[in-house]
Design an enzyme around this catalytic site. Structure first.
Site, mmCIF file in Angstrom:
data_model
loop_
_atom_site.group_PDB
_atom_site.id
_atom_site.type_symbol
_atom_site.label_atom_id
_atom_site.label_comp_id
_atom_site.label_asym_id
_atom_site.label_seq_id
_atom_site.Cartn_x
_atom_site.Cartn_y
_atom_site.Cartn_z
ATOM 1 N N TYR A 86 0.864 -1.192 0.000
ATOM 2 C CA TYR A 86 0.000 0.000 0.000
ATOM 3 C C TYR A 86 0.898 1.239 0.000
ATOM 4 O O TYR A 86 1.579 1.531 0.980
ATOM 5 C CB TYR A 86 -0.944 0.030 1.211
ATOM 6 C CG TYR A 86 -2.006 -1.046 1.211
ATOM 7 C CD1 TYR A 86 -2.213 -1.871 0.106
ATOM 8 C CD2 TYR A 86 -2.833 -1.250 2.318
ATOM 9 C CE1 TYR A 86 -3.187 -2.861 0.111
ATOM 10 C CE2 TYR A 86 -3.809 -2.241 2.327
ATOM 11 C CZ TYR A 86 -3.970 -3.038 1.219
ATOM 12 O OH TYR A 86 -4.936 -4.023 1.229
HETATM 13 N N1 LIG Z 1 -6.576 -8.139 0.479
HETATM 14 C C1 LIG Z 1 -6.759 -7.428 -0.596
HETATM 15 O O1 LIG Z 1 -6.390 -7.816 -1.732
HETATM 16 C C2 LIG Z 1 -7.429 -6.092 -0.480
HETATM 17 C C3 LIG Z 1 -7.834 -5.392 -1.636
HETATM 18 C C4 LIG Z 1 -8.468 -4.162 -1.469
HETATM 19 C C5 LIG Z 1 -8.674 -3.646 -0.189
HETATM 20 N N2 LIG Z 1 -8.237 -4.332 0.911
HETATM 21 C C6 LIG Z 1 -8.424 -3.795 2.295
HETATM 22 O O2 LIG Z 1 -9.790 -3.472 2.487
HETATM 23 C C7 LIG Z 1 -9.899 -2.083 2.864
HETATM 24 C C8 LIG Z 1 -11.210 -1.530 2.382
HETATM 25 O O3 LIG Z 1 -11.293 -1.646 0.956
HETATM 26 P P1 LIG Z 1 -11.909 -0.477 0.111
HETATM 27 O O4 LIG Z 1 -11.191 0.795 0.449
HETATM 28 O O5 LIG Z 1 -11.947 -0.924 -1.305
HETATM 29 O O6 LIG Z 1 -13.374 -0.450 0.770
HETATM 30 P P2 LIG Z 1 -14.784 0.060 0.231
HETATM 31 O O7 LIG Z 1 -15.595 0.326 1.461
HETATM 32 O O8 LIG Z 1 -15.380 -0.891 -0.738
HETATM 33 O O9 LIG Z 1 -14.479 1.425 -0.539
HETATM 34 C C9 LIG Z 1 -14.010 2.526 0.151
HETATM 35 C C10 LIG Z 1 -14.294 3.810 -0.621
HETATM 36 O O10 LIG Z 1 -15.710 4.020 -0.689
HETATM 37 C C11 LIG Z 1 -16.009 5.380 -0.409
HETATM 38 N N3 LIG Z 1 -16.739 5.406 0.870
HETATM 39 C C12 LIG Z 1 -16.430 4.719 2.013
HETATM 40 N N4 LIG Z 1 -17.348 4.941 2.972
HETATM 41 C C13 LIG Z 1 -18.266 5.791 2.433
HETATM 42 C C14 LIG Z 1 -19.455 6.389 2.940
HETATM 43 N N5 LIG Z 1 -19.893 6.144 4.164
HETATM 44 N N6 LIG Z 1 -20.151 7.214 2.109
HETATM 45 C C15 LIG Z 1 -19.738 7.455 0.844
HETATM 46 N N7 LIG Z 1 -18.608 6.925 0.310
HETATM 47 C C16 LIG Z 1 -17.876 6.086 1.102
HETATM 48 C C17 LIG Z 1 -14.649 6.114 -0.339
HETATM 49 O O11 LIG Z 1 -14.263 6.524 -1.655
HETATM 50 P P3 LIG Z 1 -14.652 7.949 -2.279
HETATM 51 O O12 LIG Z 1 -15.014 8.880 -1.203
HETATM 52 O O13 LIG Z 1 -13.448 8.352 -3.036
HETATM 53 O O14 LIG Z 1 -15.829 7.650 -3.179
HETATM 54 C C18 LIG Z 1 -13.713 5.009 0.095
HETATM 55 O O15 LIG Z 1 -12.379 5.216 -0.285
HETATM 56 C C19 LIG Z 1 -8.636 -1.448 2.319
HETATM 57 O O16 LIG Z 1 -8.295 -0.246 2.958
HETATM 58 C C20 LIG Z 1 -7.622 -2.539 2.557
HETATM 59 O O17 LIG Z 1 -7.176 -2.514 3.914
HETATM 60 C C21 LIG Z 1 -7.632 -5.550 0.778
#
Ligand SMILES: NC(=O)c1ccc[n+]([C@@H]2O[C@H](COP(=O)([O-])OP(=O)(O)OC[C@H]3O[C@@H](n4cnc5c(N)ncnc54)[C@H](OP(=O)(O)O)[C@@H]3O)[C@@H](O)[C@H]2O)c1
Length: 377
Positions: A69
């Site tokens: 990351y």
């Molecule tokens: N193991 C793996 O391969 C892998 C892969 C991916 C992620 N991860 C882990 O999983 C975590 C979460 O993944 P993700 O960031 O993709 O999660 P997600 O919840 O699917 O997407 C997060 C994004 O959604 C938007 N968001 C989040 N909460 C919101 C709300 N309440 N209202 C409106 N928009 C909202 C924000 O983007 P905007 O505001 O820009 O729209 C935020 O950056 C990562 O930080 C990481 O630790 C692991």
């Protein structure tokens, strides 16, 4: 000033899979900390520390990061924060497997003994800590025998550099092989599986989560909002322009295979969103709260990994605790989001509807909510 958080709305603690360690049922994901693959709106150190501090106010104790990351930036930001904290209060998860410096070092990738032992030392330095609580293989590595990987991870536990072993992004057959090999060799167990899991990404229920259920691994869902789709900010038929999902839509060629490409959102995904929106309205909750709540009520899930860009998003998502979806609402969401059952699943399931025997350990059922009733847990 942010509103005071009442005791009742704070995050509960749950056991992490079959281990004896307790984590908050919402994990703070940190892929949004520091620059990451050119995405906009990433949090700098100050903003990231504010987000962690607010998460801690909600009762959170579980942070998820990875060496890749921001090519180490996310771990460094967490390390600077950890320096000011009592280390024993927090459960820190990180990962290795991805290429870190391939132009200069052909071995800076994979799950070989060589790369894992180097990776953990670099992660410990960046995180300013002597040990990582949960060390996860980020992806599988076809180039390394599973025995080499599993023995190395076991050695790290024995050396005190890591406390527990986890995996991420694994197919069902491979997960089964890894768990059985661990047992066969008498190694420290794999306790968790971090997998993409959300109302619009349920594929892992068919195989990997059946293994988790049978073997006691806790599931840590990533991208619970599918990168922002499950918020309502994407409208049917319109290309998203807002936030990360808008950026992904504009940068499809740059986006990784598993990134939430907006074009992949078909009518069915929007049908899921419609049901989530109606349920959210009924409870006076937000769509993200419903999407995260649905995951929290799945029995295989230990802790949901959220990703946020702002403090307001964090507060919104932490509000997935302190209330419940009814059984009927869970069923509505299960039904509208059910993944298609191709052969052999359709045949296996339809031939076993009257053969559910919890003592037999064969958990072929259509969804993890059915699994819960089949197992009577
Ligand atoms: N193991 C793996 O391969 C892998 C892969 C991916 C992620 N991860 C882990 O999983 C975590 C979460 O993944 P993700 O960031 O993709 O999660 P997600 O919840 O699917 O997407 C997060 C994004 O959604 C938007 N968001 C989040 N909460 C919101 C709300 N309440 N209202 C409106 N928009 C909202 C924000 O983007 P905007 O505001 O820009 O729209 C935020 O950056 C990562 O930080 C990481 O630790 C692991």
């Amino acid at each position: 000033m942010a509103a005071k958080i009442s005791k009742e709305s704070k995050t509960p603690y749950v056991f992490l899979g079959r281990s004896g360690v307790k984590v908050s049922n919402i994990t703070l994901g940190t892929v949004t900390f520091g620059e990451h693959q050119g995405r906009p709106g990433q949090s700098d150190e100050d903003a990231a520390h504010q987000i962690i501090n607010r998460y801690v106010e909600w009762g959170g104790n579980f942070l998820d990061t990875a060496d890749m990351y921001g090519l180490g930036n996310s771990e460094t930001i967490i390390g600077k924060w950890l320096e000011t904290q009592p280390r024993d209060k927090y459960i820190i998860a990180t990962k290795c497997r991805c290429g870190m410096d391939l132009e200069n070092n052909v071995n800076s990738v994979g799950l070989s003994r060589r790369h894992i032992t180097e990776s953990i030392d670099k992660s410990l330095q960046r995180l300013h800590t002597d040990f990582v609580d949960l060390y996860q293989a980020h992806h599988v590595d076809d180039g390394t025998p599973v025995e080499e990987t599993l023995r190395t991870l076991d050695d790290l536990v024995r050396a005190g550099k890591i406390r527990y072993i986890g995996l991420s992004n694994v197919t069902g057959w491979r997960l089964s092989l890894l768990v059985e090999t661990t047992k066969h060799l008498g190694l420290n167990p794999i306790i968790s599986l971090q997998q993409q899991y959300s109302l619009v990404s349920r594929e892992s229920e068919l195989e990997p989560f059946q293994v988790c259920k049978a073997q006691g691994l806790g599931v840590l869902p990533w991208s619970p909002l599918k990168g922002g789709f499950l918020t309502g900010k994407v409208k049917r038929g319109l290309k998203p322009t807002e936030g990360r999902i808008g950026w992904v839509a504009d940068n499809e060629t740059k986006a990784k295979e598993n990134a939430p490409l907006w074009k992949s959102f078909d009518d069915k995904s929007f049908d899921v969103l419609d049901v989530a929106e109606a349920i959210a309205k009924n409870h006076s909750k937000s769509v993200p709260q419903v999407a995260i709540r649905w995951l929290l009520q799945k029995d295989v899930v230990s802790s949901v990994i959220i990703g946020v860009r702002t403090l307001a998003q964090l507060d919104d998502n932490m509000g997935a605790n302190g209330w419940s979806l009814t059984q009927q609402e869970m069923q509505q969401l299960d039904d509208v989001s059910a993944p298609p059952l191709a052969y052999p699943y359709n045949m296996v399931f339809s031939n076993n509807t009257d053969r559910v025997n919890p003592a037999a350990n064969n958990f072929y059922v259509k969804s993890t909510s059915n699994l819960k009733s089949a197992l009577n847990v």
